[in-house]
Scaffold this motif. Sequence first.
Motif, PDB file in Angstrom:
ATOM      1  N   GLY A 101       0.791  -1.231   0.000  1.00  0.00           N
ATOM      2  CA  GLY A 101       0.000   0.000   0.000  1.00  0.00           C
ATOM      3  C   GLY A 101       0.816   1.270   0.000  1.00  0.00           C
ATOM      4  O   GLY A 101       0.295   2.337   0.328  1.00  0.00           O
ATOM      5  N   LEU A 102       2.086   1.167  -0.366  1.00  0.00           N
ATOM      6  CA  LEU A 102       2.970   2.327  -0.280  1.00  0.00           C
ATOM      7  C   LEU A 102       2.505   3.482  -1.160  1.00  0.00           C
ATOM      8  O   LEU A 102       2.706   4.653  -0.814  1.00  0.00           O
ATOM      9  N   ASP A 103       1.854   3.175  -2.270  1.00  0.00           N
ATOM     10  CA  ASP A 103       1.346   4.247  -3.131  1.00  0.00           C
ATOM     11  C   ASP A 103       0.282   5.081  -2.423  1.00  0.00           C
ATOM     12  O   ASP A 103       0.053   6.240  -2.783  1.00  0.00           O
ATOM     13  N   GLY A 104      -0.359   4.479  -1.421  1.00  0.00           N
ATOM     14  CA  GLY A 104      -1.396   5.199  -0.685  1.00  0.00           C
ATOM     15  C   GLY A 104      -0.858   6.096   0.414  1.00  0.00           C
ATOM     16  O   GLY A 104      -1.622   6.844   1.042  1.00  0.00           O
ATOM     17  N   PHE A 105       0.438   6.046   0.685  1.00  0.00           N
ATOM     18  CA  PHE A 105       1.044   6.920   1.687  1.00  0.00           C
ATOM     19  C   PHE A 105       1.247   8.303   1.070  1.00  0.00           C
ATOM     20  O   PHE A 105       2.080   8.488   0.187  1.00  0.00           O
ATOM     21  N   GLN A 106       0.462   9.264   1.533  1.00  0.00           N
ATOM     22  CA  GLN A 106       0.464  10.600   0.949  1.00  0.00           C
ATOM     23  C   GLN A 106       1.383  11.571   1.673  1.00  0.00           C
ATOM     24  O   GLN A 106       1.524  12.721   1.242  1.00  0.00           O
ATOM     25  N   GLY A 107       1.965  11.139   2.788  1.00  0.00           N
ATOM     26  CA  GLY A 107       2.876  12.018   3.509  1.00  0.00           C
ATOM     27  C   GLY A 107       2.189  13.034   4.401  1.00  0.00           C
ATOM     28  O   GLY A 107       2.838  13.973   4.886  1.00  0.00           O
ATOM     29  N   ARG A 108       0.873  12.863   4.634  1.00  0.00           N
ATOM     30  CA  ARG A 108       0.187  13.792   5.534  1.00  0.00           C
ATOM     31  C   ARG A 108       0.605  13.574   6.986  1.00  0.00           C
ATOM     32  O   ARG A 108       0.481  14.456   7.819  1.00  0.00           O
ATOM     33  N   SER A 109       1.066  12.373   7.293  1.00  0.00           N
ATOM     34  CA  SER A 109       1.665  12.074   8.596  1.00  0.00           C
ATOM     35  C   SER A 109       3.062  11.533   8.323  1.00  0.00           C
ATOM     36  O   SER A 109       3.452  11.314   7.177  1.00  0.00           O
ATOM     37  N   SER A 110       3.822  11.295   9.388  1.00  0.00           N
ATOM     38  CA  SER A 110       5.142  10.712   9.210  1.00  0.00           C
ATOM     39  C   SER A 110       5.016   9.255   8.797  1.00  0.00           C
ATOM     40  O   SER A 110       3.975   8.611   9.020  1.00  0.00           O
ATOM     41  N   LEU A 111       6.057   8.708   8.191  1.00  0.00           N
ATOM     42  CA  LEU A 111       6.060   7.294   7.830  1.00  0.00           C
ATOM     43  C   LEU A 111       5.889   6.437   9.077  1.00  0.00           C
ATOM     44  O   LEU A 111       5.177   5.429   9.057  1.00  0.00           O
ATOM     45  N   ARG A 112       6.515   6.856  10.160  1.00  0.00           N
ATOM     46  CA  ARG A 112       6.396   6.110  11.425  1.00  0.00           C
ATOM     47  C   ARG A 112       4.934   6.033  11.864  1.00  0.00           C
ATOM     48  O   ARG A 112       4.438   4.956  12.219  1.00  0.00           O
ATOM     49  N   SER A 113       4.230   7.158  11.849  1.00  0.00           N
ATOM     50  CA  SER A 113       2.825   7.167  12.251  1.00  0.00           C
ATOM     51  C   SER A 113       1.987   6.301  11.321  1.00  0.00           C
ATOM     52  O   SER A 113       1.071   5.593  11.764  1.00  0.00           O
ATOM     53  N   TRP A 114       2.280   6.347  10.028  1.00  0.00           N
ATOM     54  CA  TRP A 114       1.546   5.532   9.060  1.00  0.00           C
ATOM     55  C   TRP A 114       1.736   4.052   9.344  1.00  0.00           C
ATOM     56  O   TRP A 114       0.781   3.265   9.302  1.00  0.00           O
ATOM     57  N   LEU A 115       2.959   3.657   9.666  1.00  0.00           N
ATOM     58  CA  LEU A 115       3.226   2.257   9.994  1.00  0.00           C
ATOM     59  C   LEU A 115       2.517   1.852  11.288  1.00  0.00           C
ATOM     60  O   LEU A 115       1.987   0.731  11.394  1.00  0.00           O
ATOM     61  N   TYR A 116       2.494   2.749  12.270  1.00  0.00           N
ATOM     62  CA  TYR A 116       1.785   2.441  13.516  1.00  0.00           C
ATOM     63  C   TYR A 116       0.288   2.294  13.274  1.00  0.00           C
ATOM     64  O   TYR A 116      -0.379   1.470  13.910  1.00  0.00           O
ATOM     65  N   ARG A 117      -0.258   3.100  12.380  1.00  0.00           N
ATOM     66  CA  ARG A 117      -1.680   2.964  12.048  1.00  0.00           C
ATOM     67  C   ARG A 117      -1.947   1.561  11.495  1.00  0.00           C
ATOM     68  O   ARG A 117      -2.900   0.883  11.913  1.00  0.00           O
ATOM     69  N   ILE A 118      -1.107   1.130  10.554  1.00  0.00           N
ATOM     70  CA  ILE A 118      -1.291  -0.198   9.960  1.00  0.00           C
ATOM     71  C   ILE A 118      -1.137  -1.284  11.024  1.00  0.00           C
ATOM     72  O   ILE A 118      -1.967  -2.195  11.131  1.00  0.00           O
ATOM     73  N   ALA A 119      -0.079  -1.206  11.820  1.00  0.00           N
ATOM     74  CA  ALA A 119       0.186  -2.229  12.833  1.00  0.00           C
ATOM     75  C   ALA A 119      -0.950  -2.315  13.841  1.00  0.00           C
ATOM     76  O   ALA A 119      -1.409  -3.408  14.207  1.00  0.00           O
ATOM     77  N   THR A 120      -1.427  -1.158  14.306  1.00  0.00           N
ATOM     78  CA  THR A 120      -2.504  -1.138  15.300  1.00  0.00           C
ATOM     79  C   THR A 120      -3.763  -1.795  14.756  1.00  0.00           C
ATOM     80  O   THR A 120      -4.383  -2.636  15.415  1.00  0.00           O
ATOM     81  N   ASN A 121      -4.137  -1.443  13.550  1.00  0.00           N
ATOM     82  CA  ASN A 121      -5.375  -1.988  12.998  1.00  0.00           C
ATOM     83  C   ASN A 121      -5.239  -3.461  12.634  1.00  0.00           C
ATOM     84  O   ASN A 121      -6.211  -4.227  12.739  1.00  0.00           O
ATOM     85  N   ARG A 122      -4.051  -3.878  12.225  1.00  0.00           N
ATOM     86  CA  ARG A 122      -3.829  -5.311  11.996  1.00  0.00           C
ATOM     87  C   ARG A 122      -3.979  -6.088  13.304  1.00  0.00           C
ATOM     88  O   ARG A 122      -4.565  -7.173  13.346  1.00  0.00           O
ATOM     89  N   CYS A 123      -3.433  -5.537  14.393  1.00  0.00           N
ATOM     90  CA  CYS A 123      -3.562  -6.198  15.698  1.00  0.00           C
ATOM     91  C   CYS A 123      -5.013  -6.244  16.147  1.00  0.00           C
ATOM     92  O   CYS A 123      -5.488  -7.259  16.666  1.00  0.00           O
ATOM     93  N   LEU A 124      -5.751  -5.151  15.955  1.00  0.00           N
ATOM     94  CA  LEU A 124      -7.160  -5.136  16.331  1.00  0.00           C
ATOM     95  C   LEU A 124      -7.952  -6.159  15.530  1.00  0.00           C
ATOM     96  O   LEU A 124      -8.844  -6.830  16.064  1.00  0.00           O
ATOM     97  N   ASN A 125      -7.635  -6.292  14.256  1.00  0.00           N
ATOM     98  CA  ASN A 125      -8.300  -7.313  13.444  1.00  0.00           C
ATOM     99  C   ASN A 125      -8.018  -8.711  13.982  1.00  0.00           C
ATOM    100  O   ASN A 125      -8.905  -9.566  14.047  1.00  0.00           O
ATOM    101  N   ALA A 126      -6.756  -8.945  14.381  1.00  0.00           N
ATOM    102  CA  ALA A 126      -6.390 -10.257  14.922  1.00  0.00           C
ATOM    103  C   ALA A 126      -7.120 -10.525  16.225  1.00  0.00           C
ATOM    104  O   ALA A 126      -7.577 -11.654  16.484  1.00  0.00           O
ATOM    105  N   LEU A 127      -7.257  -9.502  17.056  1.00  0.00           N
ATOM    106  CA  LEU A 127      -7.929  -9.679  18.340  1.00  0.00           C
ATOM    107  C   LEU A 127      -9.433  -9.869  18.177  1.00  0.00           C
ATOM    108  O   LEU A 127     -10.071 -10.508  19.008  1.00  0.00           O
ATOM    109  N   ARG A 128      -9.995  -9.314  17.120  1.00  0.00           N
ATOM    110  CA  ARG A 128     -11.433  -9.495  16.861  1.00  0.00           C
ATOM    111  C   ARG A 128     -11.745 -10.838  16.225  1.00  0.00           C
ATOM    112  O   ARG A 128     -12.897 -11.272  16.211  1.00  0.00           O
TER     113      ARG A 128
END
Length: 338
Positions: free
Chosen positions: A55-82
């Motif tokens: 999904g790198l093409d979808g990274f628009q740079g509105r946040s830092s790359l670090r924040s974007w990766l944390y968004r992905i990681a957090t939601n992947r974990c929430l999906n796993a927990l659900r």
Amino acid sequence: MVTVLDRARAGDEQAFRELTDPFRGELHLHCYRLLGSVADAEDLTQETLLAAWRGLDGFQGRSSLRSWLYRIATNRCLNALRDAGRRRPAEPVAPFDPPEPTVRGEVRWLQPYPDRLLAEIADEAPGPEARYHTKEAVELAFVTGLQLMPPRQAATLVLRDVLGYPVAEVADMLGTTATAVKGMLQRARAALEANRPRTVSRGPREEHELTRRFADAFTAGDVDTVVALLTDDAWLAMPPAPHEYHGPAAIAAFLHASTTWRGPRPLRLVPVRANTQPAFACYLAEAGQPAAHWAGMLVLGLEGDRIRAITRFLDENLPRHLGLPATTPAAPGGSRST
């Protein structure tokens, strides 16, 4: 000028690794906090990086790359927990008849986090509004508390109070409102603080002496001395077994049963550290045999000059996850390793 991000978007895997490798360690720790399992954190970190690559093409740079990766990681974990199909580990069968537990613990998937992995994280760089330092935010009591919360509450607390992201950014990461974040945060803080151990200052020398006394008594099967080192509200847990023993009397009953089963076989405790806490890798040998085999891992929760928590992890796959040997030379007479 062609940037590393441009090269990664063009399909350059080396450029992608150059972008993401600095964050791999802290993303793994983030997934561990939310999932409570080193093995699951490994899987979800890989899933996060794969999703980022795709999904790198979808990274628009509105946040830092670090924040974007944390968004992905957090939601992947929430999906796993659900995921209703998330498997809990099989309950091990004790080789002896244990006494009736005080309670049956809920967090059977909990695993320890080796300090050697923490050392590989150069700088988690929490925001100025973070309430918890890295050390206390990886202790077993903290991670266990997160597992007992609704997943979105736990994610909110980690993003806000551990990583220090502003409320508005946390809301954006979770796809909710700032008002909802504040409500979840209030409930999460109250739940966590209700079960946090009291903080008592303790120097390295005092910690070393306390853990030495524990190890000497434990390997010798001296239950009375072990119990004398406990706080009045101490508890013992054994993931993935659900059995928990609360209070010195209940712990003593379990240790007497365990020590009787072990008999004369030598036990070796190898000092390690996990979750920023003192810990021991346990190895049990048959009498007269030169090699001792993996017999779990002990992580101690200290409170002042006493031990408040003993968590013995029984997972046979832990040596692989923690970078520890499955066998080790048996110490003469079962003495503690130093």
